[in-house]
Write a protein that holds these residues in place. Structure first.
Motif, PDB file in Angstrom:
ATOM      1  N   THR A 113       0.822  -1.198   0.000  1.00 45.35           N
ATOM      2  CA  THR A 113       0.000   0.000   0.000  1.00 45.35           C
ATOM      3  C   THR A 113       0.859   1.253   0.000  1.00 45.35           C
ATOM      4  O   THR A 113       1.791   1.373   0.794  1.00 45.35           O
ATOM      5  CB  THR A 113      -0.930   0.009   1.234  1.00 45.35           C
ATOM      6  N   LEU A 114       0.534   2.178  -0.898  1.00 53.41           N
ATOM      7  CA  LEU A 114       1.133   3.512  -0.905  1.00 53.41           C
ATOM      8  C   LEU A 114       0.085   4.454  -0.328  1.00 53.41           C
ATOM      9  O   LEU A 114      -1.082   4.433  -0.753  1.00 53.41           O
ATOM     10  CB  LEU A 114       1.507   3.957  -2.323  1.00 53.41           C
ATOM     11  N   THR A 115       0.473   5.266   0.644  1.00 53.88           N
ATOM     12  CA  THR A 115      -0.457   6.149   1.339  1.00 53.88           C
ATOM     13  C   THR A 115      -0.130   7.599   1.038  1.00 53.88           C
ATOM     14  O   THR A 115       1.041   7.993   1.002  1.00 53.88           O
ATOM     15  CB  THR A 115      -0.380   5.901   2.867  1.00 53.88           C
ATOM     16  N   GLN A 116      -1.158   8.391   0.880  1.00 54.64           N
ATOM     17  CA  GLN A 116      -1.021   9.823   0.623  1.00 54.64           C
ATOM     18  C   GLN A 116      -0.331  10.482   1.822  1.00 54.64           C
ATOM     19  O   GLN A 116      -0.741  10.276   2.962  1.00 54.64           O
ATOM     20  CB  GLN A 116      -2.416  10.407   0.409  1.00 54.64           C
ATOM     21  N   GLN A 117       0.723  11.270   1.569  1.00 58.68           N
ATOM     22  CA  GLN A 117       1.484  11.883   2.661  1.00 58.68           C
ATOM     23  C   GLN A 117       0.653  12.858   3.488  1.00 58.68           C
ATOM     24  O   GLN A 117       0.809  12.927   4.695  1.00 58.68           O
ATOM     25  CB  GLN A 117       2.710  12.623   2.109  1.00 58.68           C
ATOM     26  N   SER A 118      -0.203  13.628   2.850  1.00 53.84           N
ATOM     27  CA  SER A 118      -0.960  14.643   3.586  1.00 53.84           C
ATOM     28  C   SER A 118      -2.440  14.264   3.719  1.00 53.84           C
ATOM     29  O   SER A 118      -3.302  15.130   3.803  1.00 53.84           O
ATOM     30  CB  SER A 118      -0.831  15.991   2.884  1.00 53.84           C
ATOM     31  N   GLY A 119      -2.728  12.984   3.724  1.00 55.47           N
ATOM     32  CA  GLY A 119      -4.111  12.532   3.833  1.00 55.47           C
ATOM     33  C   GLY A 119      -4.169  11.052   4.126  1.00 55.47           C
ATOM     34  O   GLY A 119      -3.210  10.464   4.605  1.00 55.47           O
ATOM     35  N   SER A 120      -5.301  10.468   3.804  1.00 54.24           N
ATOM     36  CA  SER A 120      -5.479   9.045   4.110  1.00 54.24           C
ATOM     37  C   SER A 120      -5.779   8.204   2.869  1.00 54.24           C
ATOM     38  O   SER A 120      -6.013   7.006   2.988  1.00 54.24           O
ATOM     39  CB  SER A 120      -6.609   8.879   5.126  1.00 54.24           C
ATOM     40  N   ALA A 121      -5.760   8.805   1.697  1.00 52.57           N
ATOM     41  CA  ALA A 121      -6.016   8.055   0.463  1.00 52.57           C
ATOM     42  C   ALA A 121      -4.883   7.061   0.216  1.00 52.57           C
ATOM     43  O   ALA A 121      -3.746   7.281   0.643  1.00 52.57           O
ATOM     44  CB  ALA A 121      -6.159   9.013  -0.711  1.00 52.57           C
ATOM     45  N   ALA A 156     -10.108   5.529  -9.844  1.00 51.91           N
ATOM     46  CA  ALA A 156     -10.821   6.576 -10.571  1.00 51.91           C
ATOM     47  C   ALA A 156     -10.864   7.816  -9.682  1.00 51.91           C
ATOM     48  O   ALA A 156     -11.105   7.719  -8.472  1.00 51.91           O
ATOM     49  CB  ALA A 156     -12.239   6.101 -10.895  1.00 51.91           C
ATOM     50  N   ASN A 157     -10.572   8.990 -10.273  1.00 54.52           N
ATOM     51  CA  ASN A 157     -10.559  10.256  -9.525  1.00 54.52           C
ATOM     52  C   ASN A 157      -9.676  10.178  -8.276  1.00 54.52           C
ATOM     53  O   ASN A 157     -10.040  10.684  -7.216  1.00 54.52           O
ATOM     54  CB  ASN A 157     -11.987  10.681  -9.153  1.00 54.52           C
ATOM     55  N   GLN A 158      -8.543   9.534  -8.395  1.00 56.05           N
ATOM     56  CA  GLN A 158      -7.600   9.375  -7.272  1.00 56.05           C
ATOM     57  C   GLN A 158      -7.276  10.742  -6.686  1.00 56.05           C
ATOM     58  O   GLN A 158      -7.021  11.695  -7.423  1.00 56.05           O
ATOM     59  CB  GLN A 158      -6.318   8.698  -7.763  1.00 56.05           C
ATOM     60  N   ASP A 159      -7.315  10.859  -5.353  1.00 57.77           N
ATOM     61  CA  ASP A 159      -7.008  12.123  -4.678  1.00 57.77           C
ATOM     62  C   ASP A 159      -5.604  12.583  -5.027  1.00 57.77           C
ATOM     63  O   ASP A 159      -4.667  11.785  -5.044  1.00 57.77           O
ATOM     64  CB  ASP A 159      -7.107  11.969  -3.158  1.00 57.77           C
ATOM     65  N   PRO A 160      -5.435  13.902  -5.297  1.00 57.22           N
ATOM     66  CA  PRO A 160      -4.093  14.408  -5.600  1.00 57.22           C
ATOM     67  C   PRO A 160      -3.186  14.371  -4.371  1.00 57.22           C
ATOM     68  O   PRO A 160      -3.659  14.382  -3.243  1.00 57.22           O
ATOM     69  CB  PRO A 160      -4.335  15.853  -6.050  1.00 57.22           C
ATOM     70  N   GLY A 161      -1.887  14.322  -4.617  1.00 56.73           N
ATOM     71  CA  GLY A 161      -0.906  14.325  -3.536  1.00 56.73           C
ATOM     72  C   GLY A 161       0.254  13.412  -3.862  1.00 56.73           C
ATOM     73  O   GLY A 161       0.306  12.770  -4.909  1.00 56.73           O
ATOM     74  N   ILE A 162       1.179  13.368  -2.933  1.00 55.20           N
ATOM     75  CA  ILE A 162       2.335  12.477  -3.056  1.00 55.20           C
ATOM     76  C   ILE A 162       2.041  11.244  -2.212  1.00 55.20           C
ATOM     77  O   ILE A 162       1.660  11.353  -1.046  1.00 55.20           O
ATOM     78  CB  ILE A 162       3.630  13.171  -2.584  1.00 55.20           C
ATOM     79  N   TYR A 163       2.219  10.089  -2.816  1.00 54.20           N
ATOM     80  CA  TYR A 163       1.963   8.812  -2.154  1.00 54.20           C
ATOM     81  C   TYR A 163       3.290   8.083  -1.987  1.00 54.20           C
ATOM     82  O   TYR A 163       4.132   8.100  -2.879  1.00 54.20           O
ATOM     83  CB  TYR A 163       1.035   7.942  -3.005  1.00 54.20           C
TER      84      TYR A 163
END
Length: 174
Positions: A113-121, A156-163
């Protein structure tokens, strides 16, 4: 000779023979030194030269995936994703140890799993591979490079950010 005298003679013979058999005969002991040996091997080191990078991605309303090839730095987008730029690359690792040593590489099992650095996506890397077989031989200088590739599923419509995420790589003597 009567039966009683034969039995008496046998009994006397028995009385003489049994103590003779029970008497300890001299023991002959043997002694010898045994050998013991140990070999200490040079420790293997594993260095990550560059990380596995799926690049910069533009998602759409359709899921897609990014494939990073293990035999070259070719990256391919499939489905509803677009790669932008040239930062997509396979990961590179360097093994250092004794000259000509045989080693075995083991990778973590997918999914990772790759997780969004500034979120939970999250996104899932559902394939992790190395180039060539998992059994390798170090060169005369005691080094060997290998590459790690993967496949990333983009929603689909993946949240923006660095994962980001991690995976385990193990190298053992073979």
């Amino acid at each position: 000779m009567t039966r009683a005298s034969v039995l008496a003679r046998r009994g006397a013979l028995w009385a003489v023979a049994v103590p003779a058999m029970l008497a300890a005969s001299p023991a002959y002991a043997a002694e010898r030194d045994g050998d013991a040996e140990a070999e200490i091997l040079e420790q293997i080191t594993l260095t990550q030269v560059s990380g596995l990078d799926f690049g910069t991605i533009i998602p759409s309303s359709t899921p897609g995936r990014i494939n990073v090839r293990r035999n070259n730095d070719t990256c391919r987008a499939r489905g509803g994703v677009t790669l932008v730029g040239t930062d997509c690359q396979r990961g590179e690792f360097l093994i250092t140890g004794p000259s000509r040593q045989r080693v075995r590489i083991t990778l973590a099992s997918a999914p990772i799993t790759l997780t969004q650095q500034s979120g939970s996506a999250t996104m899932v890397m559902d394939r992790v591979r190395i180039n060539g077989g998992r059994n390798k031989r170090l060169n005369a200088a005691g080094q060997r490079t290998f590459y790690v590739s993967g496949r990333l599923q983009v929603g689909a419509n993946q949240d923006p950010g660095i994962y980001d995420g991690t995976f385990n790589v193990t190298v053992d003597y073979r």
